[in-house]
Design a protein around this motif. Structure first.
Motif, PDB file in Angstrom:
ATOM      1  N   ALA A  16       0.744  -1.015   0.118  1.00 38.93           N
ATOM      2  CA  ALA A  16      -0.406   0.339   0.273  1.00 38.93           C
ATOM      3  C   ALA A  16       0.651   1.067   0.210  1.00 38.93           C
ATOM      4  N   ASP A  17       2.348   1.067  -0.279  1.00 38.56           N
ATOM      5  CA  ASP A  17       3.448   2.000  -0.293  1.00 38.56           C
ATOM      6  C   ASP A  17       4.034   1.905  -1.215  1.00 38.56           C
ATOM      7  N   PRO A  18       4.434   3.341  -2.022  1.00 38.18           N
ATOM      8  CA  PRO A  18       4.437   3.321  -3.313  1.00 38.18           C
ATOM      9  C   PRO A  18       5.785   3.252  -3.220  1.00 38.18           C
ATOM     10  N   SER A  19       6.409   2.948  -2.105  1.00 35.71           N
ATOM     11  CA  SER A  19       7.593   3.209  -2.700  1.00 35.71           C
ATOM     12  C   SER A  19       8.894   1.415  -2.206  1.00 35.71           C
ATOM     13  N   GLY A  20       7.788   0.276  -1.503  1.00 35.40           N
ATOM     14  CA  GLY A  20       7.213  -0.897  -2.271  1.00 35.40           C
ATOM     15  C   GLY A  20       7.184  -1.268  -2.749  1.00 35.40           C
ATOM     16  N   GLY A  21       6.702  -3.013  -2.936  1.00 39.31           N
ATOM     17  CA  GLY A  21       5.592  -3.474  -3.783  1.00 39.31           C
ATOM     18  C   GLY A  21       6.599  -3.944  -4.691  1.00 39.31           C
ATOM     19  N   ASN A  22       6.609  -4.394  -5.725  1.00 40.69           N
ATOM     20  CA  ASN A  22       6.960  -4.793  -7.701  1.00 40.69           C
ATOM     21  C   ASN A  22       6.446  -3.465  -8.414  1.00 40.69           C
ATOM     22  N   PRO A  23       6.599  -2.721  -8.729  1.00 38.08           N
ATOM     23  CA  PRO A  23       6.305  -2.507 -10.240  1.00 38.08           C
ATOM     24  C   PRO A  23       5.161  -3.178 -11.316  1.00 38.08           C
ATOM     25  N   ALA A  24       4.517  -2.686 -11.964  1.00 33.59           N
ATOM     26  CA  ALA A  24       4.183  -3.445 -12.798  1.00 33.59           C
ATOM     27  C   ALA A  24       3.231  -2.055 -14.191  1.00 33.59           C
ATOM     28  N   GLY A  25       3.940  -2.266 -15.259  1.00 34.35           N
ATOM     29  CA  GLY A  25       2.766  -1.819 -16.298  1.00 34.35           C
ATOM     30  C   GLY A  25       1.912  -2.345 -16.285  1.00 34.35           C
ATOM     31  N   VAL A  26       0.656  -1.150 -16.899  1.00 31.87           N
ATOM     32  CA  VAL A  26      -0.473  -1.877 -16.985  1.00 31.87           C
ATOM     33  C   VAL A  26      -0.992  -0.760 -18.840  1.00 31.87           C
ATOM     34  N   VAL A  27      -1.620  -1.659 -19.125  1.00 40.60           N
ATOM     35  CA  VAL A  27      -2.428  -1.000 -20.579  1.00 40.60           C
ATOM     36  C   VAL A  27      -3.638  -1.737 -20.691  1.00 40.60           C
ATOM     37  N   LEU A  28      -4.775  -1.024 -20.334  1.00 38.34           N
ATOM     38  CA  LEU A  28      -6.393  -1.053 -20.357  1.00 38.34           C
ATOM     39  C   LEU A  28      -7.002  -1.098 -21.119  1.00 38.34           C
ATOM     40  N   ASP A  29      -6.368  -0.315 -22.404  1.00 35.96           N
ATOM     41  CA  ASP A  29      -7.139  -0.772 -23.658  1.00 35.96           C
ATOM     42  C   ASP A  29      -5.852  -0.959 -24.721  1.00 35.96           C
ATOM     43  N   ALA A  30      -5.476  -2.158 -25.003  1.00 33.21           N
ATOM     44  CA  ALA A  30      -4.394  -2.821 -25.452  1.00 33.21           C
ATOM     45  C   ALA A  30      -4.812  -3.447 -27.412  1.00 33.21           C
ATOM     46  N   ALA A  31      -6.142  -3.251 -27.127  1.00 34.84           N
ATOM     47  CA  ALA A  31      -6.980  -3.965 -28.383  1.00 34.84           C
ATOM     48  C   ALA A  31      -6.317  -3.974 -30.158  1.00 34.84           C
ATOM     49  N   GLU A  32      -5.850  -2.806 -29.794  1.00 36.59           N
ATOM     50  CA  GLU A  32      -4.884  -2.706 -31.520  1.00 36.59           C
ATOM     51  C   GLU A  32      -3.542  -2.851 -31.447  1.00 36.59           C
ATOM     52  N   LEU A  33      -2.501  -2.822 -30.420  1.00 37.88           N
ATOM     53  CA  LEU A  33      -1.133  -3.034 -30.265  1.00 37.88           C
ATOM     54  C   LEU A  33      -1.457  -5.191 -30.893  1.00 37.88           C
ATOM     55  N   ASP A  34       0.150  -4.972 -31.394  1.00 35.91           N
ATOM     56  CA  ASP A  34       0.120  -6.595 -32.146  1.00 35.91           C
ATOM     57  C   ASP A  34       1.595  -6.888 -30.681  1.00 35.91           C
ATOM     58  N   ASP A  35       1.861  -7.677 -30.789  1.00 36.39           N
ATOM     59  CA  ASP A  35       2.820  -8.652 -29.749  1.00 36.39           C
ATOM     60  C   ASP A  35       3.734  -7.928 -29.784  1.00 36.39           C
TER      61      ASP A  35
END
Length: 286
Positions: A16-35
């Motif tokens: 619950a602390d931004p200085s901890g944990g494991n960062p991840a990218g999230v793309v909520l609309d990737a329907a048009e992205l290829d591999d």
């Protein structure tokens, strides 16, 4: 494909602390992205994984999710699942979600704790494990610079599956776990041949508290600060060893030796091959 306009969210999971944990990218609309585009985004971010929502049914709260490390697609990732679920819950409201992944259907429950961040609980696909072979264990210990006497004889080496495969090695002491300085290229090559996502290196402080470190050279990352899929695999490992006689909650502390402390809560049932892994996630400053 041009990815310059792709909206990329950054969350850190199992804290619950931004200085901890494991960062991840999230793309909520990737329907048009290829591999190639998804791999480019993941490589540019450099996090151990980035999750891409490639199809969505908001009415049913059902989403297709793919995961990429900086080097390749990954069949399943626990911390990016938690991050994505929290990002969706913050936009759609807390409640149950279903993710369709390469390893199958993964239900995720989300809730906002009073005065805290949003928590997500994923239910893994059925877990399995098997004893590690002598040759694969020897190669791993050599790459780690560990000796067989460094291992806890009460927790034998096993290859465990909770969406992807991990070799679980239990250190005899906390000092052995803390002193991690491995051959990145040799371990990565060995893990690729074996088909393992990470090593789940653990030290058992008590029956319900484990400390973990997870080398991830196959993804181009030295170490994960929090690994939800490995925590699910560890839960199955404990069940298969007969160490769980009744429904049990185990806490896994990870990332402490990296300066990014993470807390993973693992709920086990001896009569259920699935494992429930939960934790918070919060936006991560870019």
């Amino acid at each position: 494909m041009d990815t310059s306009t792709t909206q990329i969210l950054r969350y850190t999971a199992f804290t619950a602390d931004p200085s901890g944990g494991n960062p991840a990218g999230v793309v909520l609309d990737a329907a048009e992205l290829d591999d190639d585009a998804m791999l480019t985004v993941a490589a540019d971010l450099g996090y151990s994984e980035t999750a891409f929502v490639t199809a969505r049914d908001e009415r049913r709260r059902r989403f297709t999710v793919r995961y990429f490390s900086p080097l390749a697609e990954v069949d399943f990732c626990g911390h990016a699942t938690v991050a994505t679920a929290v990002a969706l819950a913050e936009r759609l409201g807390a409640g149950p979600l279903v993710f369709d992944t390469a390893v199958g259907e993964v239900p995720v429950d989300t809730a906002t704790d009073t005065g805290e961040a949003t928590r997500a609980t994923l239910t893994s696909v059925p877990t399995t494990s098997r004893p590690a072979g002598a040759a694969e264990l020897d190669a791993t210990l050599t790459a780690l610079g560990w000796h067989p006497t460094d291992l806890d004889p009460a927790l034998p080496p096993r290859v465990a599956f909770g969406g992807v495969h991990h070799l679980v090695l239990a250190a005899k002491t906390r000092e052995r776990l803390a002193d991690l300085d491995y051959d990145f290229d040799a371990l990565g090559a060995h893990m690729r041949r074996a088909g393992w996502a990470t090593l789940q290196l653990v030290w058992r402080e008590s029956p319900d508290l484990f400390h973990a470190r997870d080398p991830f050279p196959v993804g181009g990352v030295v170490e994960d600060p929090a690994t939800g899929a490995a925590a699910a695999a560890l839960g199955g490992y404990l069940r298969d060893l007969g160490l769980v006689a009744e429904p049990t909650v185990v806490t896994v502390r990870q990332g402490e030796d990296m300066g990014r402390p993470s807390t993973l809560t693992v709920a086990l049932d001896p009569d259920d091959a699935r494992v429930r892994v939960s934790g918070h996630a919060v936006p991560f400053p870019s």
